[in-house]
Design a protein around this motif. Structure first.
Motif: not given
Length: 277
Positions: A232-260
């Motif tokens: 999904k896409t998340v918009t940064s808020s005060t201080g550049g904070a990013l926060k969202t929720t997802v449903t746990a389904s399998k082991d793995g890695y989460y990361r945020y990517v900023f396109a610039g």
């Protein structure tokens, strides 16, 4: 704010224009700068502390009777923004370029040159306006001094010239991204909160500060996989904070990517592993 060496010299020359010698008597040599490439054509990205060394290549054609010794005179490449006659900011090489003669005529010598520009955040880059596309130019400067006062006379002369619009170079602020997925471990089907922070270099304060109202992409890479997929896409808020929720389904890695953006470089957070049980 840093002292603008060439810009100050130009401003002084303009201020003294009423005392200037006629153009026919000017000592400016006929120099031609061409084929200028800055940073191999790539965008220059600067953080808050580390100096950035930028490679430069160009050709220089000069009169055959002019010797550039980099002691009493010098020539090189500069980056500038604002008018050529009154820079808003400029960065020039202070090193001696490596030049090889490639062609000669009865009156000229053409050289292929390589050089470096050193950009220092907080000194060369000191305000938000510096994150933009700069113009590229060539410069020539010379000095002559007679400091022997035994005859009750001393003299010091300085001259410079600049040739503009020889290319362009884009400078951006560096960006940073963090990520944290929790809780961990987590049971399958439960909610995972993925938080993070998007910051970018602030050359005025020397710190990284929050970059607000910017879109970052949340991505997931399953354990054992080599590729990330967009969640999904998340918009940064005060201080550049990013926060969202997802449903746990399998082991793995989460990361945020900023396109610039136009002024700020792209960034990726390192993947944060989540153990789903």
């Amino acid at each position: 704010m840093r002292k603008i060496a060439i810009g100050a010299a130009m401003a002084g020359a303009l201020a003294m224009s009423a005392l200037a010698v006629p153009a026919a008597q000017a000592a400016t040599p006929d120099l031609v700068f061409a084929d200028v490439t800055v940073n191999n054509g790539k965008t220059i990205v600067a953080g808050t502390t580390s100096k950035v060394t930028v490679p430069v290549t160009y050709t220089l054609t000069r009169p055959s009777d002019l010797t550039i010794d980099y002691k009493n005179n010098a020539a090189g490449i500069l980056l500038y923004r604002g008018p050529l006659a009154n820079f808003d900011n400029e960065i020039e090489s202070d090193a001696t370029p490596a030049c090889t003669t490639t062609a000669t005529t009865d009156t000229t010598i053409t050289e292929s040159c390589s050089d470096t520009l050193t950009l220092e955040p907080g000194n060369d880059l000191f305000e938000a306006a510096d994150a933009t596309t700069w113009k590229v130019g060539g410069f020539y400067g010379h000095t002559a001094a007679d400091m022997d006062d035994s005859d009750d006379e001393v003299s010091f002369e300085h001259g410079m010239a600049a040739w503009g619009n020889k290319g362009a170079a884009k400078i951006q602020r560096a960006a940073k991204l963090t990520v944290n997925a929790s809780p961990e471990p987590v049971k399958k089907g439960r909610t995972i909160t993925v938080s993070g922070k998007l910051t970018r270099a602030n050359w005025e304060t020397g710190n990284y500060t929050g970059y607000v109202s910017q879109k970052a992409t949340l991505q997931f890479r399953a354990k054992g996989s080599d590729s990330y997929t967009t969640v999904k896409t998340v918009t940064s808020s005060t201080g550049g904070a990013l926060k969202t929720t997802v449903t746990a389904s399998k082991d793995g890695y989460y990361r945020y990517v900023f396109a610039g953006t136009t002024t700020t470089a792209a960034a990726k957070a390192g993947g944060d592993y989540i153990d789903v049980q």
